[in-house]
Scaffold this motif. Structure first.
Motif, PDB file in Angstrom:
ATOM      1  N   MET A   1     -34.375  37.987 -42.666  1.00 38.64           N
ATOM      2  CA  MET A   1     -34.734  36.628 -43.081  1.00 38.64           C
ATOM      3  C   MET A   1     -35.455  35.883 -41.960  1.00 38.64           C
ATOM      4  SD  MET A   1     -35.019  34.615 -45.517  1.00 38.64           S
ATOM      5  CE  MET A   1     -34.044  35.142 -46.911  1.00 38.64           C
TER       6      MET A   1
ATOM      7  N   LYS B   1     -38.944  37.183 -42.334  1.00 37.83           N
ATOM      8  CA  LYS B   1     -39.590  36.687 -43.560  1.00 37.83           C
ATOM      9  C   LYS B   1     -39.952  35.207 -43.418  1.00 37.83           C
ATOM     10  CE  LYS B   1     -38.938  35.846 -48.443  1.00 37.83           C
ATOM     11  NZ  LYS B   1     -38.002  35.352 -49.436  1.00 37.83           N
ATOM     12  N   SER B   2     -39.005  34.413 -42.948  1.00 35.66           N
ATOM     13  CA  SER B   2     -39.265  32.971 -42.864  1.00 35.66           C
ATOM     14  C   SER B   2     -40.335  32.674 -41.815  1.00 35.66           C
ATOM     15  CB  SER B   2     -37.978  32.201 -42.564  1.00 35.66           C
ATOM     16  OG  SER B   2     -37.458  32.557 -41.305  1.00 35.66           O
TER      17      SER B   2
ATOM     18  N   PHE C   1     -49.546  30.875 -53.329  1.00 40.54           N
ATOM     19  CA  PHE C   1     -48.723  29.660 -53.210  1.00 40.54           C
ATOM     20  C   PHE C   1     -49.312  28.746 -52.133  1.00 40.54           C
ATOM     21  CE2 PHE C   1     -45.062  27.424 -51.249  1.00 40.54           C
ATOM     22  CZ  PHE C   1     -44.638  26.697 -52.355  1.00 40.54           C
TER      23      PHE C   1
ATOM     24  N   GLU D   1     -50.775  25.709 -54.174  1.00 39.98           N
ATOM     25  CA  GLU D   1     -49.750  24.672 -54.307  1.00 39.98           C
ATOM     26  C   GLU D   1     -49.472  23.927 -53.004  1.00 39.98           C
ATOM     27  OE1 GLU D   1     -46.585  25.635 -57.182  1.00 39.98           O
ATOM     28  OE2 GLU D   1     -47.316  27.684 -56.987  1.00 39.98           O
ATOM     29  N   LEU D   2     -49.616  24.609 -51.884  1.00 37.50           N
ATOM     30  CA  LEU D   2     -49.327  23.937 -50.619  1.00 37.50           C
ATOM     31  C   LEU D   2     -50.553  23.185 -50.095  1.00 37.50           C
ATOM     32  CD1 LEU D   2     -46.964  23.653 -48.682  1.00 37.50           C
ATOM     33  CD2 LEU D   2     -47.795  25.639 -47.443  1.00 37.50           C
TER      34      LEU D   2
ATOM     35  N   THR E   1     -35.805  30.136 -48.239  1.00 33.05           N
ATOM     36  CA  THR E   1     -36.535  30.540 -47.033  1.00 33.05           C
ATOM     37  C   THR E   1     -36.783  29.336 -46.133  1.00 33.05           C
ATOM     38  OG1 THR E   1     -37.625  32.268 -48.325  1.00 33.05           O
ATOM     39  CG2 THR E   1     -38.573  31.777 -46.186  1.00 33.05           C
TER      40      THR E   1
ATOM     41  N   THR F   1     -43.002  20.939 -52.793  1.00 34.62           N
ATOM     42  CA  THR F   1     -43.821  21.605 -53.809  1.00 34.62           C
ATOM     43  C   THR F   1     -42.964  22.520 -54.664  1.00 34.62           C
ATOM     44  OG1 THR F   1     -45.688  21.585 -52.287  1.00 34.62           O
ATOM     45  CG2 THR F   1     -45.853  23.060 -54.166  1.00 34.62           C
ATOM     46  N   ALA F   2     -42.070  23.254 -53.997  1.00 39.82           N
ATOM     47  CA  ALA F   2     -41.206  24.176 -54.726  1.00 39.82           C
ATOM     48  C   ALA F   2     -40.293  23.415 -55.687  1.00 39.82           C
ATOM     49  CB  ALA F   2     -40.386  24.996 -53.742  1.00 39.82           C
TER      50      ALA F   2
ATOM     51  N   MET G   1     -44.514  32.723 -47.632  1.00 38.54           N
ATOM     52  CA  MET G   1     -45.214  32.209 -48.797  1.00 38.54           C
ATOM     53  C   MET G   1     -46.276  33.177 -49.244  1.00 38.54           C
ATOM     54  SD  MET G   1     -45.562  28.338 -47.551  1.00 38.54           S
ATOM     55  CE  MET G   1     -44.204  28.108 -46.429  1.00 38.54           C
TER      56      MET G   1
ATOM     57  N   SER H   1     -43.774  22.459 -48.350  1.00 41.62           N
ATOM     58  CA  SER H   1     -43.489  23.639 -49.153  1.00 41.62           C
ATOM     59  C   SER H   1     -42.260  23.431 -50.023  1.00 41.62           C
ATOM     60  CB  SER H   1     -43.276  24.835 -48.217  1.00 41.62           C
ATOM     61  OG  SER H   1     -42.748  25.920 -48.924  1.00 41.62           O
TER      62      SER H   1
ATOM     63  N   GLU I   1     -43.716  33.481 -43.417  1.00 51.69           N
ATOM     64  CA  GLU I   1     -44.138  32.490 -44.417  1.00 51.69           C
ATOM     65  C   GLU I   1     -44.600  31.198 -43.743  1.00 51.69           C
ATOM     66  OE1 GLU I   1     -41.832  31.981 -47.865  1.00 51.69           O
ATOM     67  OE2 GLU I   1     -41.789  34.113 -48.326  1.00 51.69           O
TER      68      GLU I   1
ATOM     69  N   PHE J   1     -38.824  32.420 -58.105  1.00 54.94           N
ATOM     70  CA  PHE J   1     -39.810  32.362 -57.015  1.00 54.94           C
ATOM     71  C   PHE J   1     -39.625  31.088 -56.195  1.00 54.94           C
ATOM     72  CE2 PHE J   1     -43.925  30.814 -55.451  1.00 54.94           C
ATOM     73  CZ  PHE J   1     -44.355  31.893 -54.697  1.00 54.94           C
ATOM     74  N   TYR J   2     -39.506  29.954 -56.875  1.00 58.04           N
ATOM     75  CA  TYR J   2     -39.387  28.685 -56.151  1.00 58.04           C
ATOM     76  C   TYR J   2     -38.028  28.543 -55.468  1.00 58.04           C
ATOM     77  CZ  TYR J   2     -43.818  27.496 -58.249  1.00 58.04           C
ATOM     78  OH  TYR J   2     -45.140  27.504 -58.605  1.00 58.04           O
TER      79      TYR J   2
ATOM     80  N   ARG K   1     -36.485  31.023 -54.128  1.00 60.08           N
ATOM     81  CA  ARG K   1     -36.643  31.821 -52.901  1.00 60.08           C
ATOM     82  C   ARG K   1     -37.379  31.006 -51.838  1.00 60.08           C
ATOM     83  NH1 ARG K   1     -37.781  36.125 -56.474  1.00 60.08           N
ATOM     84  NH2 ARG K   1     -40.016  36.008 -56.128  1.00 60.08           N
ATOM     85  N   LYS K   2     -38.358  30.239 -52.281  1.00 53.89           N
ATOM     86  CA  LYS K   2     -39.092  29.400 -51.323  1.00 53.89           C
ATOM     87  C   LYS K   2     -38.149  28.391 -50.668  1.00 53.89           C
ATOM     88  CE  LYS K   2     -42.872  31.306 -51.825  1.00 53.89           C
ATOM     89  NZ  LYS K   2     -42.608  32.433 -50.967  1.00 53.89           N
TER      90      LYS K   2
END
Lengths: 62, 421
Positions: free
Chosen positions: B342, B345-346, B5, B9-10, A26, A8-9, B1, A5, B349, A19-20, A22-23
Motif C-alpha cells: 500500500m 501503491k499510494s 481518473f 476527474e482530477l 488509498t 472527486t471520489a 490513480m 482526489s 498514485e 473504484f472510488y 479504493r481511491k
C-alpha cells in the motif's frame, strides 16, 4: 492533490463504487503513512543543516 | 490513480478549452491513444526488456548495435506515429498536450526504460531546437526528429565536468559558412550511437575561442552523425564516433556512450555563449521525463509485487486461515506485506497526480491565452520540476530495490530481471 482526489471520489462515486472507494482508502493510507513523515523530515533538515556547515574536513575521518 | 481518473476527474483537462488545442481532444480520443500506447508497450516493448538488458548493446568496428529486436521495435514505433504525439503539427507532430504525453512516457518507461530512452532523448533535442534554433535549423532537423526517423542526444557531461558545467573543455571554432568544428570528449551519452535510426543529431555544449570563463561562456551546437545536404539528403559521415560503451544498471539495452568529436561539423543553436539557457529547455523536459521514469519503474515494480503477493503462499494469516484449500495463505494476508504494497501503491498514485499536474502547468504556460496565467503556470512548473525529478525518482528507486525485495525474498537479486521488478 490528495484532497482533490478524495473530494472527486466522494462526488463521483456512483458509477463504479468499488473504484472510488479504493481511491478513498488509498488517499487515507497516503495521509496516515506518507504525509506524517513530513514533520520529522522537516525537523531533520532544519536541525542538521547548521551542523553540516560547521563540520571540518577532518570530522569525516574515521 | 489510473491515468483516466487523473486526466478526466482530477485535472478535468477536457473542460480546459481555453487552452489552445484542448478543444480538439476529448476523453474518447485520449483513451484511444493511451490504449494504443498500452497495447504497443505491452506487446512490443515489454518482451524486449529482459532480453535487451541481458544482451546489452555491442560496439563493433566503431558502431553500436542495439540488442536483438530493438531495431524492428523502433521501426514499428516510428511507423505507428508514437514519436509524434506531443510535437508541433507544423513539423509533423500531433500537437497533443504534455499532460497526455507524460502518461504515454510512463507506460513506455514501465515496460522498457532502455528502449524508451531512445525516443526520450530525441524529444529533448526537438524541444531545444524548436525553442531556440533558427528557422534554417528547424527546417533541417525538426521533421525527421519529430517523426523519429532521426534520433537526438544531449551531450553535456565530460569526465571532469558533471554537475559543474563551468569546467567543460570541449571547444568549437568557426569553420566557415556559419559552421563550427567541435572537438572534445563527452561521457554518459544516452543513445549516443545505435542502429535504430539513419541519423543522430547530437546537441552538445562547447566553448567558442572568445568565450568568457564559467557557465556564461558555453554555447549549444547541433552536430549530426551524418552530414545533411541542402536538399535534406544525407551526405558524408561527420568526424565523431562512440569510443566506448558504458554500462548502466538495468538499462544495458540503451547505448550509453563515451563520444569523441574530432573537429566534427556543427551549427550553433541560439546565440553564442547562451547555450546553457537553450540547453535548459531540454533539461527541464528531461527532468520531467526522469520523474516519469521514477513513476514508471515504481509502477511496474508494484504490479509485479502485487501479482507475486497474491500467488506466493507462506504461513497463515494472524487472524486465522484465509485459504484452507492450500497449505498456506498468500503472503498478501500478512500485515507487513500489505504495508509495503500500500505504501508503494499510494506513492505511485500520488506521483501520477503530481506529474499530471506538472505537465498541465507546462501546457498552461505554453497554451494559455492570458499571459499572466501562462506566466504563473510557468513559475509553478519551475518550482515543481526538481521536486518531480528528485522525489519521485528517489522513491521509485526504493520501490524497485528495497520494499519488493522484502516480500520477494531476494529473488530479484538472482534472475527475475525480465519482468522489470
Amino acid at each position: 492533490m490528495w484532497t482533490r482526489s478524495a473530494v472527486t471520489a466522494l462526488e463521483s462515486g456512483t458509477e463504479d463504487k468499488a473504484f472510488y472507494e479504493r481511491k478513498l482508502k488509498t488517499a487515507q493510507f497516503y495521509m496516515s503513512y506518507w504525509t506524517v513523515q513530513t514533520r520529522s523530515l522537516r525537523k531533520q533538515v532544519e536541525s542538521s543543516s547548521e551542523l553540516m556547515t560547521q563540520l571540518e574536513e577532518a570530522d569525516f575521518d574515521l | 490513480m489510473t491515468i483516466q481518473f487523473v486526466l478526466n476527474e482530477l485535472l478535468n483537462i477536457y473542460q480546459r478549452t481555453e487552452l489552445k488545442g484542448f478543444d480538439e481532444i476529448d476523453a474518447d480520443l485520449a483513451d484511444a491513444i493511451l490504449q494504443g500506447v498500452a497495447d504497443f508497450t505491452t506487446e512490443v516493448m515489454l518482451p524486449l526488456n529482459g532480453s535487451g538488458d541481458v544482451e546489452g548493446c555491442k560496439l563493433v568496428d566503431g558502431k553500436v548495435i542495439a540488442p536483438k529486436g530493438f531495431a524492428d521495435a523502433y521501426k514499428q514505433y516510428v511507423d505507428n506515429g508514437w514519436a509524434t504525439l506531443t510535437c508541433d503539427p507544423e513539423y509533423g507532430g500531433q500537437g497533443l498536450p504534455e499532460c497526455i504525453g507524460v502518461f504515454a512516457t510512463e507506460m513506455k518507461t514501465a515496460t522498457n526504460m532502455a528502449f524508451a530512452m531512445y525516443p526520450g532523448l530525441t524529444h529533448g533535442a526537438y524541444a531545444a531546437i524548436h525553442a531556440h534554433g533558427s528557422d534554417a535549423l528547424k527546417q533541417k532537423y525538426l521533421k525527421k526528429l519529430v517523426s523519429g526517423e532521426w534520433t537526438g542526444t544531449m551531450n553535456l557531461t565530460e569526465s571532469h565536468a558533471g554537475t559543474d558545467l563551468a569546467l567543460l573543455r570541449t571547444k568549437a571554432v568557426e569553420a566557415g559558412e556559419g559552421r563550427f568544428a567541435i572537438s572534445g570528449e563527452k561521457i554518459f551519452i544516452s543513445s549516443g550511437d545505435h542502429d535504430l535510426a539513419e541519423n543522430i543529431i547530437h546537441l552538445m555544449l562547447a566553448r567558442l575561442p572568445d568565450a568568457p570563463e564559467g557557465v556564461k561562456g558555453i554555447s549549444l551546437f547541433a552536430v549530426p552523425k551524418i552530414m545533411v545536404n541542402a536538399d535534406g539528403s544525407l551526405g558524408e559521415a561527420n568526424s565523431l564516433c562512440a569510443a566506448a560503451l558504458e554500462h548502466k544498471m538495468g538499462i544495458h539495452g540503451n547505448s550509453t556512450c563515451v563520444m569523441n568529436f574530432d573537429a566534427a561539423i556543427g551549427e550553433l543553436i541560439g546565440e553564442p555563449h547562451q547555450g546553457l539557457k537553450a540547453m535548459f529547455t531540454m533539461m527541464n523536459q528531461a527532468r520531467l521525463g526522469v520523474g516519469v521514469q521514477g513513476l514508471g519503474v515504481s509502477e511496474i515494480a508494484y504490479q509485479n509485487a502485487l501479482a507475486y503477493a497474491k500467488d506466493r503462499i507462506q504461513g497463515r494469516g494472524l487472524s486465522g486461515v484465509k485459504d484452507p484449500s492450500q497449505a498456506a495463505d498468500p503472503i498478501l494476508v500478512h500485515g507487513d506485506v500489505r504495508r509495503m504494497l500500500m505504501a508503494q501503491k499510494s506513492f505511485n498514485e500520488g506521483a501520477r497526480a503530481l506529474i499530471g499536474q506538472q505537465a498541465l502547468w507546462l501546457d498552461e504556460a505554453e497554451r494559455h491565452p492570458d499571459a499572466d496565467k501562462a506566466k504563473a503556470a510557468n513559475k509553478l512548473a519551475a518550482l515543481f520540476t526538481p521536486i518531480v525529478k528528485g522525489f519521485i525518482t528517489a522513491r521509485g528507486f526504493n520501490a524497485i530495490y528495497a520494499d519488493p525485495w522484502h516480500h520477494r525474498s531476494g529473488l530479484d537479486v538472482d534472475s527475475q530481471r525480465s519482468d522489470g521488478a
